[in-house]
Design an enzyme around this catalytic site. Structure first.
Site, mmCIF file in Angstrom:
data_model
loop_
_atom_site.group_PDB
_atom_site.id
_atom_site.type_symbol
_atom_site.label_atom_id
_atom_site.label_comp_id
_atom_site.label_asym_id
_atom_site.label_seq_id
_atom_site.Cartn_x
_atom_site.Cartn_y
_atom_site.Cartn_z
ATOM 1 N N ASP A 144 0.837 -1.208 0.000
ATOM 2 C CA ASP A 144 0.000 0.000 0.000
ATOM 3 C C ASP A 144 0.870 1.256 0.000
ATOM 4 O O ASP A 144 1.983 1.247 0.531
ATOM 5 C CB ASP A 144 -0.897 -0.041 1.256
ATOM 6 N N ASN A 182 -10.496 -3.279 -6.368
ATOM 7 C CA ASN A 182 -9.712 -2.337 -7.189
ATOM 8 C C ASN A 182 -10.305 -2.111 -8.583
ATOM 9 O O ASN A 182 -9.993 -1.121 -9.233
ATOM 10 C CB ASN A 182 -8.256 -2.799 -7.333
HETATM 11 C C1 FPP Z 1 -1.951 0.166 -3.330
HETATM 12 O O1 FPP Z 1 -1.473 1.486 -3.363
HETATM 13 C C2 FPP Z 1 -1.420 -0.596 -4.441
HETATM 14 C C3 FPP Z 1 -2.186 -1.196 -5.416
HETATM 15 C C4 FPP Z 1 -3.644 -1.112 -5.435
HETATM 16 C C5 FPP Z 1 -1.572 -1.920 -6.534
HETATM 17 C C6 FPP Z 1 -0.351 -2.691 -6.219
HETATM 18 C C7 FPP Z 1 0.452 -2.759 -7.454
HETATM 19 C C8 FPP Z 1 1.803 -2.734 -7.523
HETATM 20 C C9 FPP Z 1 2.654 -2.737 -6.344
HETATM 21 C C10 FPP Z 1 2.539 -2.681 -8.814
HETATM 22 C C11 FPP Z 1 2.269 -3.752 -9.781
HETATM 23 C C12 FPP Z 1 2.291 -5.131 -9.211
HETATM 24 C C13 FPP Z 1 3.086 -6.109 -9.664
HETATM 25 C C14 FPP Z 1 2.947 -7.480 -9.112
HETATM 26 C C15 FPP Z 1 4.092 -5.892 -10.690
HETATM 27 P P1 FPP Z 1 -2.525 2.660 -3.510
HETATM 28 O O2 FPP Z 1 -2.657 2.996 -4.952
HETATM 29 O O3 FPP Z 1 -3.821 2.294 -2.839
HETATM 30 O O4 FPP Z 1 -1.809 3.801 -2.718
HETATM 31 P P2 FPP Z 1 -2.501 4.975 -1.889
HETATM 32 O O5 FPP Z 1 -3.276 4.320 -0.766
HETATM 33 O O6 FPP Z 1 -1.334 5.764 -1.389
HETATM 34 O O7 FPP Z 1 -3.368 5.736 -2.838
#
Ligand code: FPP
Length: 247
Positions: A17, A65
């Site tokens: 996250d 998501n």
């Molecule tokens: C949460 O951060 C992250 C996600 C919803 C996506 C996770 C994806 C990756 C780490 C990259 C791609 C994955 C792979 C396996 C290559 P957020 O967007 O909710 O962050 P925030 O809470 O700060 O908005």
């Protein structure tokens, strides 16, 4: 810091996250946070393999998501595809078995095809199991397992009294993975957000303020050291645990 060897967790799962906040703090579009987050995925996978974890499970895309802005979903899917294509050799060369949990049929073909191909190509690997949770939800997984068990009861394969924690665990998509020992969540949030709800029953939880794009092997080793300092009792007393350990 040295990578710890004693009492290493067998199975670590990570809620990755904070990509969006990492980007926002730098005045960058959210996708840049996800891109840097993919670099953390590479580093953490490599480090986990090097120190000998049996299983690493990453929450890459939740069932919820899909409701993010269409453009962010599109870019995340493109990033996943790039990851699967670019990391193919690394995964195979390092004897890593790639698996997935979640409703992968919902993924676009350009992600599902390289995913299926790499899962098949790496199926015989024995070094470490890397599981990507994609279109995954813990409640959804529990409902699926329940349906599977009901079907088996209806066809007479098992009886109602055969439904227990063991058979339920076997009906889940995580069947075959070692028991979940440690869940890490980055970015300061302290919740599970529908991740591995059944499997987490006796897992240790580690929360860190570090945002996922900044979470690299040093932070992983710190989480493992914290884990090693914990006493896991599984409902027993400290005395009982010490007695079992001394046998
Ligand atoms: C949460 O951060 C992250 C996600 C919803 C996506 C996770 C994806 C990756 C780490 C990259 C791609 C994955 C792979 C396996 C290559 P957020 O967007 O909710 O962050 P925030 O809470 O700060 O908005």
């Amino acid at each position: 810091m040295q990578s710890p060897e004693k009492d290493l967790p067998r199975h670590v799962a990570i809620i990755m996250d904070g990509n969006g906040r990492w980007a926002k703090r730098r005045g960058l579009p959210r996708i840049e946070g996800h891109r840097r987050g993919a670099d953390s995925v590479r580093d953490i996978t490599r480090a986990s393999r090097e120190i000998g974890l049996q299983a690493l499970t990453l929450y890459a895309f939740s069932s919820q998501n899909w409701d993010r802005p269409v453009e962010e979903v599109r870019l995340l899917m493109a990033l996943l595809r790039d990851y699967l294509v670019d990391e193919r050799a690394e995964i195979l060369d390092n004897n890593i078995r790639l698996t997935s949990i979640g409703e992968v049929s919902r993924l676009p073909d350009f992600v599902r095809e390289p995913l299926d191909e790499l899962k098949a190509a790496s199926a015989g690997n024995t070094g470490m199991t890397l599981t990507l949770a994609l279109s995954y939800g813990g409640r959804e997984a529990i409902i699926d397992a329940t349906k599977r068990l009901i079907e088996r009861v209806q066809t007479g394969e098992i009886r109602i009294q055969d439904v227990n924690a063991l058979s339920f665990g076997e009906a889940l998509s995580t069947n075959g993975l070692p028991p979940l020992d440690l869940v890490i969540r980055t970015s300061g949030e302290q919740r599970l957000s529908n991740f591995l709800l059944w499997e987490v029953a006796y897992a240790e939880l580690h929360f860190t303020d570090t945002l996922w794009p900044d979470f690299r092997r040093a932070e992983l080793f710190e989480a493992l050291a914290t884990y090693q300092g914990r006493e896991r009792r599984f409902g027993l007393t400290s005395e009982q645990i010490r007695l079992i350990a001394s046998k």
